[in-house]
Design a protein around this motif. Structure first.
Motif, mmCIF file in Angstrom:
data_model
loop_
_atom_site.group_PDB
_atom_site.id
_atom_site.type_symbol
_atom_site.label_atom_id
_atom_site.label_comp_id
_atom_site.label_asym_id
_atom_site.label_seq_id
_atom_site.Cartn_x
_atom_site.Cartn_y
_atom_site.Cartn_z
ATOM 1 N N ALA A 1 0.854 -1.350 0.153
ATOM 2 C CA ALA A 1 0.140 0.168 0.083
ATOM 3 C C ALA A 1 0.653 1.503 0.443
ATOM 4 N N THR A 2 2.398 1.360 0.725
ATOM 5 C CA THR A 2 3.051 2.438 0.559
ATOM 6 C C THR A 2 3.912 3.080 -1.055
ATOM 7 N N THR A 3 4.292 1.805 -1.309
ATOM 8 C CA THR A 3 5.670 1.424 -1.941
ATOM 9 C C THR A 3 4.842 1.782 -3.308
ATOM 10 N N PRO A 4 5.534 2.901 -4.266
ATOM 11 C CA PRO A 4 4.907 2.784 -5.503
ATOM 12 C C PRO A 4 5.928 2.081 -6.382
ATOM 13 N N ARG A 5 5.905 1.886 -7.297
ATOM 14 C CA ARG A 5 6.351 0.654 -8.640
ATOM 15 C C ARG A 5 7.995 0.833 -8.734
ATOM 16 N N PHE A 6 8.346 0.223 -8.568
ATOM 17 C CA PHE A 6 9.946 0.757 -8.958
ATOM 18 C C PHE A 6 10.288 -0.091 -10.584
ATOM 19 N N THR A 7 11.145 1.061 -11.168
ATOM 20 C CA THR A 7 11.301 0.502 -12.179
ATOM 21 C C THR A 7 12.275 -0.649 -12.524
ATOM 22 N N LEU A 8 11.713 -1.365 -13.664
ATOM 23 C CA LEU A 8 12.619 -2.730 -13.784
ATOM 24 C C LEU A 8 14.091 -2.582 -13.942
ATOM 25 N N HIS A 9 14.757 -0.984 -13.885
ATOM 26 C CA HIS A 9 16.332 -0.642 -14.072
ATOM 27 C C HIS A 9 16.404 -0.848 -12.383
ATOM 28 N N THR A 10 15.637 -0.520 -11.242
ATOM 29 C CA THR A 10 15.449 -0.098 -9.748
ATOM 30 C C THR A 10 15.357 -1.697 -9.069
ATOM 31 N N THR A 11 14.494 -2.653 -10.524
ATOM 32 C CA THR A 11 14.226 -3.754 -9.347
ATOM 33 C C THR A 11 15.291 -4.246 -9.674
ATOM 34 N N VAL A 12 15.923 -4.656 -10.839
ATOM 35 C CA VAL A 12 16.986 -4.845 -11.168
ATOM 36 C C VAL A 12 17.988 -5.427 -10.337
ATOM 37 N N TRP A 13 18.483 -3.744 -9.670
ATOM 38 C CA TRP A 13 19.294 -3.698 -8.817
ATOM 39 C C TRP A 13 19.196 -3.961 -7.244
#
Lengths: 285, 110, 385
Positions: free
Chosen positions: A250-262
């Motif tokens: 509920a409190t975090t927006p979606r990370f970009t793919l790049h950030t998710t990879v890191w």
């Protein structure tokens, strides 16, 4: 009491769907909404089961992937938490089953032949390479720490000795369950309907059921690893993880793919380093 | 109160959702809902029919006018131009008059 | 487009983009190479519908051009007609019009903010912003009788006056909304993920904004300080002192800042106007008779809205509406290449397009109405130019 475990295992899809209903309700309340009734996922699944399947491709993979996705997770649930069977090195089997389910998920996306599905699968594959290895490392850490060769032998409250691995495991669980931050990986994304674009009717039933099973599976797995065999700790751990997952959703927006990879890379390194530490410490004993 | 704390606080508060249809909200008095036609007050001038932007008004005779709620855009011009005092056209607060049949979309008559 | 490009169609029905537009996005991996835009899904022929109606009827049709900014269309229409008539409304009428106009701005920006948060993935703020927006809609319902289409402006006057308790009610709601918006605004700016997703995304440099003729919050976020309320004041804008929210970089984050700041500024304007509301009776409304032509503009939540009307025999002969969203119809084709797929809905959303306002394709040629196909339209009328 193997019979009780068997019954619970067979009932696990219902538990998973119920857990999903509670999850949705909790998130809705956090957003100051009333939310759907807790049994809503049951209604959704029942509706899907009755609808006609409109295949866009006459492909064996297309037909079978959602069903296999669901089934592999169901098999995985046999080991954890219900422990219907237990055999030496069963954690390797568990890892195999987890990776296989993710592979079927990706396969579902690719075989659907739609740009959305393929894009979603490509992203999921990128992440999979990293997080599956992280998952493997973390699980092995727990097993080695408890000096056991079966999952049933995990020591109670082993989380206390393995905090970094636990953190890495939580990170991986969030990504695999496609909690909002990380669903650039695949389904329910804004940008793409994702893997489930071309699926309808019974195929979509299996895909959706698989999603719910996956979330349940991961929280159960983590609870079993953290709390070991003790039922009370397991339940407490389950509830805490569940609420933490809902809160982060509920409190975090979606990370970009790049950030998710890191992010998964970081989880991977943490898990591997912790594994090395456990092995090194264990080699003294 | 930051987002992260507000989210937790809402777990313990009643949600803001209105439980429609058990609990139907009553709109404010000026709300433009379904049209009410007072046939006894009508003087048969046909001004409403002439001024309707979407031709939703069909005049049959004085005291019998059909307002097609399917076409009506609820602008209120008919009520504004009605010369009768008290006015023969009013808006009720009924907002949920959808129907599965087109013929049912009519005004209320009093 | 080459045959082997990977084309991902976004829309016209898309959970991502809430407006009916077809964006054919050519991808290579994750990067957008080229974008082709196809519009025309909500063309209703408003300009054609307006023709042949008398001034009061046409007012109501014009107000339904857009659902989000409906009172701005009403106000622009009325301003045009009052310009033709050479009429200056009494002060109370002007004051009330200002209040309602600013409330509409608040409501539109809050809707957009919720929608933006949904695109980023923060559903919670989407729900929270829309919850605040309901308070503004309540104000509208109480005073005008409609939540979305208000229909309170009339030529020369208003349909209703505000009751005794209305200013208090409005103030109470508006203050609560402003307070909450400020809190959420601070949260957004502090949340790293939000900032990282919006910063330097969809940057429109100042030169581009000037070249394409952009107006409204987008232009202001790029550093072009124009606001019709300052340049060409109407109602009480010349009397009230308010600040123009502006940014420098022109990326999506700046646009978020500008719009949320405008919400808070609108709340202040409403407070100031209501504190000085003159105590007089507003004239009763009646049917009007209008001849001649005129034009006017107002500052809609999305930018400058321009109306031109020509009346003959008390009927509208020609109406031309130029909505603010019109200028940035094609700008997406410039902004999107080079971006990652994940940024596509973020950029489209940050521009706050309103496609129902936007669709204007009917052109009169030599007295004959000619409906243009999309290709011809693009050839003749697409921006810049």
């Amino acid at each position: 009491m193997p019979w009780l475990n068997l019954v619970l295992w067979v009932a696990s899809p219902f538990l998973a769907v119920l857990a999903d209903g509670v999850y949705r309700k909790v998130i809705a309340r956090m957003q100051s909404r009333r939310g759907p009734p807790v049994v809503q996922p049951f209604y959704d699944l029942r509706k899907l089961w009755a609808k006609k399947r409109i295949p866009t491709k006459n492909d064996w993979f297309f037909m079978i992937s959602p069903f296999m996705y669901c089934t592999t997770l169901f098999v995985g649930l046999m080991l954890v938490p219900f422990q219907v069977i237990s055999f030496p090195y069963d954690f390797i089997f568990l890892l195999y089953v987890t990776v296989l389910s993710s592979a079927f998920y990706v396969l579902a996306g690719i075989s659907s032949d739609s740009p959305y599905g393929m894009l979603a699968s490509m992203r999921e594959m990128r992440l999979m390479i990293i997080y599956e290895t992280a998952l493997a490392a973390a699980i092995i850490s727990f097993v080695v720490y408890s000096s056991t060769i079966t999952l049933a032998g995990i020591k109670d409250l082993s989380i206390l000795g393995l905090v970094p691995s636990a953190v890495a495991l939580i990170a991986v669980a969030l990504v695999e369950s496609k909690v909002t931050q990380f669903d650039t990986g695949a389904a329910e994304s804004e940008i793409l309907p994702g893997v489930s674009t071309e699926y309808s009717g019974r195929s979509l039933f299996f895909l959706d059921l698989g999603e719910m099973l996956k979330r349940f599976f991961f929280i159960s797995l983590l609870s079993s690893l953290f709390a070991g065999g003790n039922l009370l700790f397991w339940i407490v751990s389950f509830v805490i993880l569940f609420m933490a997952m809902a809160y982060s959703d509920a409190t975090t927006p979606r990370f970009t793919l790049h950030t998710t990879v890191w992010y998964v890379l970081a989880a991977f390194f943490v898990a591997v380093i912790d594994l090395m530490r456990v092995l090194w410490v264990g080699s003294w004993a | 109160m930051g987002l992260k704390t507000e989210v937790l606080a809402w777990l313990f508060r009643r949600p803001v959702t209105e439980n429609y249809p058990e609990q139907k909200k009553k709109p404010y008095q000026r709300f433009r809902g379904r049209i009410v036609y007072y046939s006894k007050r009508c003087i048969g001038c046909r001004l409403c029919e002439r001024n309707c932007p979407v031709n939703a008004i069909v005049f049959h005779e004085k005291g019998r006018i059909d307002f097609d709620m399917g076409k009506c855009i609820l602008c209120g011009l008919c009520r504004d131009v009605c010369p009768a005092r008290p006015k023969a056209i009013a808006f009720s607060t009924e907002y949920d008059y959808s129907s599965t049949r087109k013929e049912d979309l009519k005004n209320l008559v009093k | 487009m080459r045959v082997h490009d990977f084309v991902m169609p976004v829309g016209p029905q898309s959970p991502a983009i809430k407006e009916p537009i077809l964006l054919k996005v050519c991808l290579e991996g994750e990067e957008v190479q080229k974008v082709r835009m196809v519009t025309g899904y909500t063309h209703r022929g408003i300009e054609y519908l307006l023709e042949g109606k008398n001034p009061d009827q046409a007012l109501y049709v014009a107000s339904r051009v857009c659902g989000i900014c409906s009172i701005t269309h009403e106000r622009a229409y009325v301003r045009t007609v009052e310009n033709i008539l050479g009429y200056d409304a009494p002060e109370r009428v002007k004051a009330i019009r200002t209040v309602l106009f600013e409330l509409e701005r608040m409501q539109s920006h809050l809707l957009w903010a919720g929608f933006m948060m949904h695109e980023i993935g923060l559903e919670t703020l989407f729900n929270y912003f829309w919850r605040e927006r309901e308070k503004v809609l309540d104000c509208f319902e109480k005073i005008t009788g409609g939540r979305v289409h208000h229909n309170i402006n009339k030529i020369r006057t208003l349909r209703y006056d505000m009751e005794e308790e209305d200013p208090e009610f409005i103030l109470q709601q508006v203050r609560s909304v402003a307070r909450k918006t400020r809190d959420y605004y601070n949260d957004c700016m502090k949340e790293e993920v939000v900032v990282s997703r919006l910063k330097n995304v969809g940057t429109i440099p100042k030169s581009m904004a000037l070249e394409w003729g952009l107006t409204g919050p987008i232009a202001r976020a790029s550093g072009v300080r124009i606001d019709t309320r300052k340049i060409d004041p109407y109602d009480w804008y010349s009397r009230i002192d308010f600040e123009m929210a502006a940014g420098k970089r022109g990326d999506a984050l700046e646009r978020l800042k500008v719009r949320l700041t405008e919400v808070m500024e609108s709340a202040r304007i409403v407070e100031r106007v209501l504190s000085g509301l003159p105590d007089e009776k507003i004239p009763p409304h009646s049917l009007s008779r209008v001849e001649g032509e005129g034009h006017a503009r107002v500052e809609a939540p999305r930018g400058e809205l321009f109306y031109y009307l020509r009346f003959k025999n008390n009927r509208v002969e020609r109406a031309k509406i130029r909505t603010p969203s019109f200028s940035y119809m094609k700008i997406l084709e410039e902004l999107l290449p080079g971006m990652v797929v994940g940024d596509v809905p973020v950029i489209v959303a940050s521009l706050d397009p309103c496609f129902s306002c936007l669709e204007r394709v009917l052109v009169e040629k030599n007295g004959r109405v000619e409906e243009l196909r999309e290709k011809e339209f693009r050839r003749k009328y697409s921006c810049p130019g």
